[in-house]
Enzyme design. Structure first.
Site, PDB file in Angstrom:
ATOM      1  N   SER A  65      -4.845   5.308  -2.373  1.00  0.00           N
ATOM      2  CA  SER A  65      -4.551   3.906  -2.701  1.00  0.00           C
ATOM      3  C   SER A  65      -3.843   3.832  -4.044  1.00  0.00           C
ATOM      4  O   SER A  65      -4.360   4.326  -5.054  1.00  0.00           O
ATOM      5  CB  SER A  65      -5.855   3.111  -2.800  1.00  0.00           C
ATOM      6  OG  SER A  65      -5.637   1.944  -3.580  1.00  0.00           O
TER       7      SER A  65
ATOM      8  N   HIS B 279      -1.793   4.058   0.937  1.00  0.00           N
ATOM      9  CA  HIS B 279      -2.529   2.797   1.129  1.00  0.00           C
ATOM     10  C   HIS B 279      -2.097   1.800   0.063  1.00  0.00           C
ATOM     11  O   HIS B 279      -2.217   2.069  -1.140  1.00  0.00           O
ATOM     12  CB  HIS B 279      -4.031   3.088   1.022  1.00  0.00           C
ATOM     13  CG  HIS B 279      -4.930   1.953   1.360  1.00  0.00           C
ATOM     14  ND1 HIS B 279      -5.222   1.572   2.655  1.00  0.00           N
ATOM     15  CD2 HIS B 279      -5.619   1.100   0.562  1.00  0.00           C
ATOM     16  CE1 HIS B 279      -6.060   0.539   2.627  1.00  0.00           C
ATOM     17  NE2 HIS B 279      -6.317   0.237   1.385  1.00  0.00           N
TER      18      HIS B 279
ATOM     19  N   ASP C  53      -2.656  -1.726  -1.562  1.00  0.00           N
ATOM     20  CA  ASP C  53      -3.665  -2.792  -1.685  1.00  0.00           C
ATOM     21  C   ASP C  53      -3.028  -4.071  -2.210  1.00  0.00           C
ATOM     22  O   ASP C  53      -2.749  -4.195  -3.398  1.00  0.00           O
ATOM     23  CB  ASP C  53      -4.784  -2.345  -2.632  1.00  0.00           C
ATOM     24  CG  ASP C  53      -5.766  -1.426  -1.939  1.00  0.00           C
ATOM     25  OD1 ASP C  53      -6.145  -0.403  -2.528  1.00  0.00           O
ATOM     26  OD2 ASP C  53      -6.148  -1.733  -0.796  1.00  0.00           O
TER      27      ASP C  53
ATOM     28  N   MET D 245      -3.231  -7.895  -3.063  1.00  0.00           N
ATOM     29  CA  MET D 245      -4.276  -8.857  -3.432  1.00  0.00           C
ATOM     30  C   MET D 245      -3.624 -10.139  -3.986  1.00  0.00           C
ATOM     31  O   MET D 245      -2.667 -10.062  -4.755  1.00  0.00           O
ATOM     32  CB  MET D 245      -5.182  -8.257  -4.513  1.00  0.00           C
ATOM     33  CG  MET D 245      -5.871  -6.978  -4.073  1.00  0.00           C
ATOM     34  SD  MET D 245      -6.931  -6.338  -5.378  1.00  0.00           S
ATOM     35  CE  MET D 245      -7.417  -4.774  -4.650  1.00  0.00           C
TER      36      MET D 245
ATOM     37  N   HIS E  59      -2.765  -2.987   3.227  1.00  0.00           N
ATOM     38  CA  HIS E  59      -4.064  -3.665   3.332  1.00  0.00           C
ATOM     39  C   HIS E  59      -3.938  -5.040   2.689  1.00  0.00           C
ATOM     40  O   HIS E  59      -3.870  -5.155   1.467  1.00  0.00           O
ATOM     41  CB  HIS E  59      -5.112  -2.790   2.613  1.00  0.00           C
ATOM     42  CG  HIS E  59      -6.473  -3.397   2.560  1.00  0.00           C
ATOM     43  ND1 HIS E  59      -7.476  -2.874   1.767  1.00  0.00           N
ATOM     44  CD2 HIS E  59      -7.014  -4.457   3.201  1.00  0.00           C
ATOM     45  CE1 HIS E  59      -8.577  -3.596   1.909  1.00  0.00           C
ATOM     46  NE2 HIS E  59      -8.328  -4.565   2.791  1.00  0.00           N
TER      47      HIS E  59
ATOM     48  N   MET F  91      -5.320  -8.124   1.398  1.00  0.00           N
ATOM     49  CA  MET F  91      -6.500  -8.857   0.939  1.00  0.00           C
ATOM     50  C   MET F  91      -6.006 -10.220   0.446  1.00  0.00           C
ATOM     51  O   MET F  91      -5.991 -10.520  -0.756  1.00  0.00           O
ATOM     52  CB  MET F  91      -7.204  -8.082  -0.189  1.00  0.00           C
ATOM     53  CG  MET F  91      -7.934  -6.855   0.332  1.00  0.00           C
ATOM     54  SD  MET F  91      -8.348  -5.680  -0.937  1.00  0.00           S
ATOM     55  CE  MET F  91      -6.794  -4.775  -1.035  1.00  0.00           C
TER      56      MET F  91
ATOM     57  N   MET G  59     -14.602  -1.669   5.011  1.00  0.00           N
ATOM     58  CA  MET G  59     -14.731  -1.786   3.557  1.00  0.00           C
ATOM     59  C   MET G  59     -16.095  -1.280   3.130  1.00  0.00           C
ATOM     60  O   MET G  59     -17.122  -1.771   3.620  1.00  0.00           O
ATOM     61  CB  MET G  59     -14.561  -3.235   3.116  1.00  0.00           C
ATOM     62  CG  MET G  59     -13.167  -3.806   3.277  1.00  0.00           C
ATOM     63  SD  MET G  59     -11.893  -2.822   2.507  1.00  0.00           S
ATOM     64  CE  MET G  59     -12.372  -2.892   0.782  1.00  0.00           C
TER      65      MET G  59
ATOM     66  N   GLY H 293     -11.280  -5.904  -4.017  1.00  0.00           N
ATOM     67  CA  GLY H 293     -10.734  -6.485  -5.246  1.00  0.00           C
ATOM     68  C   GLY H 293     -10.463  -5.479  -6.336  1.00  0.00           C
ATOM     69  O   GLY H 293      -9.549  -5.667  -7.138  1.00  0.00           O
ATOM     70  N   PHE H 294     -11.233  -4.374  -6.327  1.00  0.00           N
ATOM     71  CA  PHE H 294     -11.061  -3.430  -7.437  1.00  0.00           C
ATOM     72  C   PHE H 294     -11.298  -1.990  -6.977  1.00  0.00           C
ATOM     73  O   PHE H 294     -12.069  -1.750  -6.044  1.00  0.00           O
ATOM     74  CB  PHE H 294     -12.036  -3.770  -8.584  1.00  0.00           C
ATOM     75  CG  PHE H 294     -11.791  -5.139  -9.157  1.00  0.00           C
ATOM     76  CD1 PHE H 294     -12.457  -6.250  -8.643  1.00  0.00           C
ATOM     77  CD2 PHE H 294     -10.829  -5.336 -10.148  1.00  0.00           C
ATOM     78  CE1 PHE H 294     -12.197  -7.533  -9.137  1.00  0.00           C
ATOM     79  CE2 PHE H 294     -10.568  -6.605 -10.644  1.00  0.00           C
ATOM     80  CZ  PHE H 294     -11.248  -7.707 -10.141  1.00  0.00           C
ATOM     81  N   GLY H 295     -10.639  -1.061  -7.669  1.00  0.00           N
ATOM     82  CA  GLY H 295     -10.897   0.353  -7.425  1.00  0.00           C
ATOM     83  C   GLY H 295     -12.055   0.812  -8.300  1.00  0.00           C
ATOM     84  O   GLY H 295     -12.543   0.065  -9.142  1.00  0.00           O
ATOM     85  N   GLY H 296     -12.498   2.045  -8.070  1.00  0.00           N
ATOM     86  CA  GLY H 296     -13.507   2.654  -8.927  1.00  0.00           C
ATOM     87  C   GLY H 296     -14.919   2.125  -8.762  1.00  0.00           C
ATOM     88  O   GLY H 296     -15.784   2.355  -9.598  1.00  0.00           O
TER      89      GLY H 296
ATOM     90  N   ASP I  84     -12.784   2.597   3.297  1.00  0.00           N
ATOM     91  CA  ASP I  84     -12.066   2.177   2.096  1.00  0.00           C
ATOM     92  C   ASP I  84     -13.012   1.747   0.980  1.00  0.00           C
ATOM     93  O   ASP I  84     -13.612   0.680   1.043  1.00  0.00           O
ATOM     94  CB  ASP I  84     -11.141   0.992   2.468  1.00  0.00           C
ATOM     95  CG  ASP I  84     -10.197   0.625   1.352  1.00  0.00           C
ATOM     96  OD1 ASP I  84      -9.452  -0.358   1.527  1.00  0.00           O
ATOM     97  OD2 ASP I  84     -10.198   1.312   0.316  1.00  0.00           O
ATOM     98  N   GLY I  85     -13.132   2.634  -0.028  1.00  0.00           N
ATOM     99  CA  GLY I  85     -13.890   2.229  -1.203  1.00  0.00           C
ATOM    100  C   GLY I  85     -14.960   3.233  -1.581  1.00  0.00           C
ATOM    101  O   GLY I  85     -15.866   3.493  -0.790  1.00  0.00           O
ATOM    102  N   GLY I  86     -14.818   3.755  -2.795  1.00  0.00           N
ATOM    103  CA  GLY I  86     -15.842   4.661  -3.331  1.00  0.00           C
ATOM    104  C   GLY I  86     -15.804   6.054  -2.743  1.00  0.00           C
ATOM    105  O   GLY I  86     -16.798   6.781  -2.762  1.00  0.00           O
TER     106      GLY I  86
ATOM    107  N   GLY J 253      -8.696   5.987  -4.081  1.00  0.00           N
ATOM    108  CA  GLY J 253      -7.854   5.537  -5.196  1.00  0.00           C
ATOM    109  C   GLY J 253      -8.222   6.297  -6.456  1.00  0.00           C
ATOM    110  O   GLY J 253      -7.548   7.231  -6.870  1.00  0.00           O
TER     111      GLY J 253
HETATM  112  C1  DX5 Z   1     -10.423  -2.352  -2.912  1.00  0.00           C
HETATM  113  C2  DX5 Z   1      -9.297  -1.650  -2.165  1.00  0.00           C
HETATM  114  C3  DX5 Z   1      -9.527  -0.171  -2.045  1.00  0.00           C
HETATM  115  C4  DX5 Z   1      -9.652   0.511  -3.406  1.00  0.00           C
HETATM  116  C5  DX5 Z   1     -10.201   1.899  -3.225  1.00  0.00           C
HETATM  117  O1  DX5 Z   1     -10.277  -3.743  -2.758  1.00  0.00           O
HETATM  118  O2  DX5 Z   1      -9.141  -2.166  -0.867  1.00  0.00           O
HETATM  119  O3  DX5 Z   1      -8.455   0.408  -1.292  1.00  0.00           O
HETATM  120  O4  DX5 Z   1      -8.379   0.584  -4.008  1.00  0.00           O
HETATM  121  O5  DX5 Z   1     -10.328   2.412  -4.511  1.00  0.00           O
HETATM  122  P1  DX5 Z   1     -11.434   3.524  -4.836  1.00  0.00           P
HETATM  123  O6  DX5 Z   1     -11.098   4.698  -3.945  1.00  0.00           O
HETATM  124  O7  DX5 Z   1     -11.198   3.804  -6.302  1.00  0.00           O
HETATM  125  O8  DX5 Z   1     -12.766   2.920  -4.532  1.00  0.00           O
HETATM  126 ZN    ZN Z   2      -7.687  -1.065   0.425  1.00  0.00          ZN
END
Ligand code: DX5
Ligand code: ZN
Length: 222
Positions: free
Chosen positions: A14, A39, A41, A43, A72, A74, A143, A148-151, A178-180, A200
């Protein structure tokens, strides 16, 4: 570029965690490491409390890579904005079930436009909401963080939905998580039936991106 044929594990880095001032370089680093899917993202600051980029940036990304652009959305009103993303070069559009009244119609529209289609659901949204539309999709995105956010930290209870989704869609639809994602959590997601993994921070948060990709791939083999 087509959605990779079912049967392989795929990483979809991502760019949310990438250096937005050097996206072409960042993406080329991924494809140089054998990555096929990127990917994106998107938003809107309305469906999620963050704003990233729109069709113009996708257009510039399209000119810099032939990787599969896994988009993706959002955003609210994805039907209104999908045409612009497709025109800009998105290969795949994933929309949130929470944002569309006629998901089956929307998937038909996306296929008519020549792109692959995906539906996704927030961690708290039950699988029942996508039972009708999921089998019509090319990929279902699960999800495992609040969008909304990475990490953020991986939500295993959300990942458990993959088991029911696999029953609904069968073996020929990709299930993307997707996520974490990291070397521990990616193996957990695989064991619940996922075959496509968004990462990401686990990749772009590292200086050695190729090493990070290799580590995630290695984690899928054990
Ligand atoms: C969150 C995004 C994810 C995010 C994943 O809203 O849809 O794609 O970027 O980031 P990580 O891998 O850092 O959780
Ligand atoms: Zn995503």
């Amino acid at each position: 570029m087509q959605l990779p044929k079912i049967g392989t594990f795929e990483l979809a880095p991502s760019i949310l965690s990438a250096d937005f001032a050097n996206l072409a370089t960042e993406i080329n680093q991924m494809t140089d490491a054998g990555i096929q899917m990127i990917h994106l993202d998107v938003m809107d600051g309305h469906f999620v409390p963050n704003i990233t980029f729109g069709p113009p940036v996708v257009g510039w990304i399209r000119q810099s890579t032939d990787a599969f652009l896994d988009t993706h959305l959002m955003i609210t009103d994805p039907e209104k904005y999908a045409p612009a993303f497709i025109k800009a070069g998105s290969d795949h559009i994933t929309f949130h079930i929470e944002t569309v009244d006629e998901p089956v119609e929307f998937v038909k529209y996306l296929h008519d436009q020549g792109v692959t289609a995906g539906v996704t659901l927030n961690p708290k949204t039950p699988v029942e909401t996508i039972e009708q539309v999921a089998p019509l999709c090319d990929m279902v995105l699960v999800m495992t963080v609040q969008p909304g956010f990475g990490g953020q930290s991986f939500m295993e209870d959300a990942c458990e939905k993959c088991v029911r989704i696999r029953e609904i869609v069968g073996p020929s639809v990709r299930i993307e998580v997707d996520g974490g994602m990291g070397s521990e959590t990616i193996a957990i997601a695989r064991d619940y039936g996922a075959d496509t993994f968004v990462a990401g921070n686990a990749i772009f948060g590292k200086t050695d991106r190729a090493g990070a990709i290799a580590e995630l791939r290695q984690a899928l083999t054990v």
